[in-house]
Write an enzyme that holds these catalytic residues in place. Structure first.
Site, PDB file in Angstrom:
ATOM      1  N   ASP A 134      22.172  91.127  55.701  1.00 14.18           N
ATOM      2  CA  ASP A 134      21.661  92.249  56.477  1.00 14.18           C
ATOM      3  C   ASP A 134      21.323  91.799  57.888  1.00 14.18           C
ATOM      4  OD1 ASP A 134      21.810  94.270  54.613  1.00 14.18           O
ATOM      5  OD2 ASP A 134      19.770  93.994  53.872  1.00 14.18           O
ATOM      6  N   LYS A 188      20.164  86.295  54.172  1.00 15.83           N
ATOM      7  CA  LYS A 188      20.340  87.738  53.976  1.00 15.83           C
ATOM      8  C   LYS A 188      21.337  88.248  55.012  1.00 15.83           C
ATOM      9  CE  LYS A 188      16.546  87.113  51.457  1.00 15.83           C
ATOM     10  NZ  LYS A 188      16.084  85.744  51.128  1.00 15.83           N
ATOM     11  N   ASP A 235      -1.088 106.291  62.776  1.00 17.08           N
ATOM     12  CA  ASP A 235       0.163 106.411  62.026  1.00 17.08           C
ATOM     13  C   ASP A 235       0.361 105.148  61.195  1.00 17.08           C
ATOM     14  OD1 ASP A 235       2.628 107.247  61.131  1.00 17.08           O
ATOM     15  OD2 ASP A 235       3.685 106.806  62.990  1.00 17.08           O
ATOM     16  N   ALA A 236       0.721 105.314  59.933  1.00 22.10           N
ATOM     17  CA  ALA A 236       1.025 104.159  59.087  1.00 22.10           C
ATOM     18  C   ALA A 236       2.279 103.455  59.592  1.00 22.10           C
ATOM     19  CB  ALA A 236       1.224 104.607  57.639  1.00 22.10           C
ATOM     20  N   PHE A 282      -2.895 110.597  74.972  1.00 19.10           N
ATOM     21  CA  PHE A 282      -2.605 109.701  73.852  1.00 19.10           C
ATOM     22  C   PHE A 282      -3.666 108.605  73.914  1.00 19.10           C
ATOM     23  CE2 PHE A 282       0.808 106.631  71.922  1.00 19.10           C
ATOM     24  CZ  PHE A 282       0.048 106.544  70.776  1.00 19.10           C
ATOM     25  N   GLU A 332       7.986  92.285  53.433  1.00 20.05           N
ATOM     26  CA  GLU A 332       7.732  93.535  54.140  1.00 20.05           C
ATOM     27  C   GLU A 332       6.231  93.723  54.312  1.00 20.05           C
ATOM     28  OE1 GLU A 332       9.777  96.840  52.450  1.00 20.05           O
ATOM     29  OE2 GLU A 332      11.685  95.770  52.311  1.00 20.05           O
ATOM     30  N   LYS A 378      13.427  88.838  56.977  1.00 18.99           N
ATOM     31  CA  LYS A 378      14.471  88.218  56.151  1.00 18.99           C
ATOM     32  C   LYS A 378      14.983  86.933  56.782  1.00 18.99           C
ATOM     33  CE  LYS A 378      16.004  92.756  54.526  1.00 18.99           C
ATOM     34  NZ  LYS A 378      17.064  93.780  54.536  1.00 18.99           N
ATOM     35  N   GLU A 412       9.168  88.342  48.574  1.00 14.76           N
ATOM     36  CA  GLU A 412       9.510  87.119  47.856  1.00 14.76           C
ATOM     37  C   GLU A 412       9.717  85.983  48.857  1.00 14.76           C
ATOM     38  OE1 GLU A 412      10.161  90.724  46.285  1.00 14.76           O
ATOM     39  OE2 GLU A 412      11.848  89.936  47.458  1.00 14.76           O
ATOM     40  N   ASP A 445       5.103 100.520  63.237  1.00 15.50           N
ATOM     41  CA  ASP A 445       6.277  99.955  62.564  1.00 15.50           C
ATOM     42  C   ASP A 445       6.666  98.607  63.157  1.00 15.50           C
ATOM     43  OD1 ASP A 445       6.503 102.170  60.878  1.00 15.50           O
ATOM     44  OD2 ASP A 445       7.796 103.241  62.283  1.00 15.50           O
ATOM     45  N   LYS A 446       6.570  98.485  64.475  1.00 12.64           N
ATOM     46  CA  LYS A 446       6.904  97.221  65.124  1.00 12.64           C
ATOM     47  C   LYS A 446       5.852  96.152  64.850  1.00 12.64           C
ATOM     48  CE  LYS A 446      10.553  97.541  65.904  1.00 12.64           C
ATOM     49  NZ  LYS A 446      11.516  96.517  65.527  1.00 12.64           N
ATOM     50  N   LYS A 495       5.950 104.431  73.277  1.00 10.43           N
ATOM     51  CA  LYS A 495       7.347 104.759  73.021  1.00 10.43           C
ATOM     52  C   LYS A 495       8.060 105.063  74.340  1.00 10.43           C
ATOM     53  CE  LYS A 495       7.279 106.956  68.421  1.00 10.43           C
ATOM     54  NZ  LYS A 495       7.688 108.184  67.698  1.00 10.43           N
ATOM     55  N   ARG A 516      11.490 100.185  59.570  1.00 13.90           N
ATOM     56  CA  ARG A 516      11.631 101.632  59.761  1.00 13.90           C
ATOM     57  C   ARG A 516      12.158 101.988  61.149  1.00 13.90           C
ATOM     58  NH1 ARG A 516       6.810 105.090  57.312  1.00 13.90           N
ATOM     59  NH2 ARG A 516       5.689 104.232  59.104  1.00 13.90           N
ATOM     60  N   LYS A 517      12.458 100.992  61.956  1.00 10.90           N
ATOM     61  CA  LYS A 517      12.987 101.252  63.298  1.00 10.90           C
ATOM     62  C   LYS A 517      14.314 100.516  63.497  1.00 10.90           C
ATOM     63  CE  LYS A 517       9.946 104.065  65.074  1.00 10.90           C
ATOM     64  NZ  LYS A 517       9.499 104.561  63.744  1.00 10.90           N
ATOM     65  N   HIS A 522       3.527  99.571  68.427  1.00  2.17           N
ATOM     66  CA  HIS A 522       3.824 100.680  67.524  1.00  2.17           C
ATOM     67  C   HIS A 522       3.622 100.198  66.090  1.00  2.17           C
ATOM     68  CE1 HIS A 522       6.238 103.483  65.139  1.00  2.17           C
ATOM     69  NE2 HIS A 522       6.105 104.345  66.130  1.00  2.17           N
TER      70      HIS A 522
END
Length: 412
Positions: free
Chosen positions: A298, A296, A265-266, A256, A43, A292, A60, A17-18, A180, A271-272, A15
């Site tokens: 997060d 971090k 798709d960009a 598909f 990113e 990261k 960075e 995003d992945k 998906k 985003r997931k 995918h």
């Protein structure tokens, strides 16, 4: 009467995003391999076009040692996922058909001064809040036991990992990287699990597949659905959860076909985040993990809060447990710790929170020490979920390993 349903989704490694998460985490691993104290926040963005594809790396990095070849990392990661043909959605191996732009600078000095402290005095890399979650939903099924994870999320993740496996192993040679899954679980009035209500699969496939059926798209779709049910759905979902009433949808639009992935798709790192965590069953603080380094919070504090929540449930203190942590940049101690057990514990949440605080050290330096996070172990996390996975064949995932001493220390 409307059924009590809950749905979670997951996406494959191909995918868009992945794909971006995978590239970003590959850069994290490469930097940690050079310098275990590297600071990384990278990113990725990808997009395919008719004439060429684009990979953009931005962020960075600060490290001691030779700077990794970011462009090569991006190309090799995308190629390893299966993007080696422009007809599929991207040819990462071609300089002509795939442009890689690198926009990576060093970590800002104002951030570094709060984070670059020795040992347990290391400050949090940013302010923010993180959630960890665990529950007993998977514990009634032998194939899932020990995960302490929401069932819909566990099954949707298992489906997408299997979608990638059948392609990589040549079991379904017509399958392509992008895909998906979505699983809907039905609950009884007492909260117990009745079964799987709906399974949805979208799988990119060879555009020439319909030629095997003389261009008949209906026959092509029937073939794809049959193969997916046999090799993916029946393989991934425990038999007792698949009743005759379960609705299985494969490629709901009918086709598909190539090109998919970044062409269709960009993609963008981070985003997931619900796919990465609990499929919507547990809350999320909003910060992405991939790209990261462990300074971090997060990432590292989300791992630590999951680790602690899993121990609370494994200790029998609650059937469901959610732990929230919050930090201020440059400060080691979290500014808050909160436990919620959703009425599933005989002990108050405040009592459990105190016991958790006594047993677990949530300072960033302590988290990295306890979970041994300053290693290049993050690439396997990029697809298939960061939680609810068995350490070993899938990767390290030290935040999924239960410590019997901590379990005993938590008990009242």
């Amino acid at each position: 009467m409307l059924a009590d349903l809950f749905s979670s989704e997951s996406v494959t490694s191909g995918h868009p995003d992945k794909l971006c998460d995978a590239i970003s985490d590959a850069i994290v691993d490469a930097c940690l391999a050079v310098d275990s104290n590297a600071r990384v926040a990278v990113e990725t963005c990808v997009k395919g076009k008719d004439d060429a594809s684009l990979i953009v790396l931005a962020g960075e990095v600060s490290l001691s040692g030779n700077t990794p070849d970011y462009q090569a990392i991006a190309r090799n990661t995308a190629a390893s996922i299966g993007y080696t043909s422009h007809d599929i959605g991207m040819d990462a191996t071609s300089d002509e058909l795939c442009d890689v732009q690198v926009h990576i600078t060093t970590q800002a000095a104002n951030i570094a001064q709060g984070v670059n402290k020795d040992g347990l005095q290391q400050g949090a890399g940013d302010q923010g809040l993180m959630f960890g979650y665990a529950c007993t939903e998977t514990e009634s099924f032998a194939e899932l036991k020990g995960k302490y994870f929401p069932l819909a999320a566990a099954l949707s993740q298992k489906l997408t990992r299997r979608l990638s496996a059948v392609r990589e192993q040549g079991i379904l040679p017509w399958a392509r990287p992008d895909g998906k899954s979505q699983v809907t679980v039905e609950y009884a009035e007492d909260g117990s699990i009745k079964g799987v209500h709906t399974v949805i699969i979208a799988i990119q496939h060879d555009k020439n597949l319909k030629d095997r059926f003389d261009g008949d798209e209906a026959r092509e779709l029937a073939f794809v659905k049959k193969e997916i049910i046999e090799h993916v759905v029946n393989y991934s979902i425990p038999e007792q959860l698949l009743t005759g009433e379960c609705n299985i949808v494969v490629n709901g639009t009918g086709r598909f076909a190539d090109p998919g992935g970044p062409y269709a798709d960009a993609g963008l790192t981070g985003r997931k985040i619900i796919v990465d965590t609990y499929g919507g069953m547990g809350r999320h603080g909003g910060g992405a993990f991939s790209g990261k380094d462990p300074s971090k919070v997060d990432r590292s504090a989300a791992y630590a809060s999951r680790w602690a929540a899993k121990h609370v449930v494994a200790a029998g203190l609650a059937d469901r447990c959610e732990i929230q942590l919050a930090y201020v940049i440059g400060v080691a101690e979290p500014v808050s710790l909160r436990v919620e057990t959703f009425g599933t514990s005989e002990v108050s949440s405040r009592q459990i929170a105190q016991r958790v605080a006594d047993v677990f050290d949530f300072r960033p330096g302590a988290i990295t020490n306890d979970l041994n996070l300053l290693r290049p172990i993050y690439s396997p996390c990029a697809a298939g979920g960061h939680f609810g996975r068995t350490p070993g064949g899938d990767g390290e995932f030290p935040w999924e390993v239960l410590d019997e001493e901590k379990i005993e220390a938590l008990k009242f």
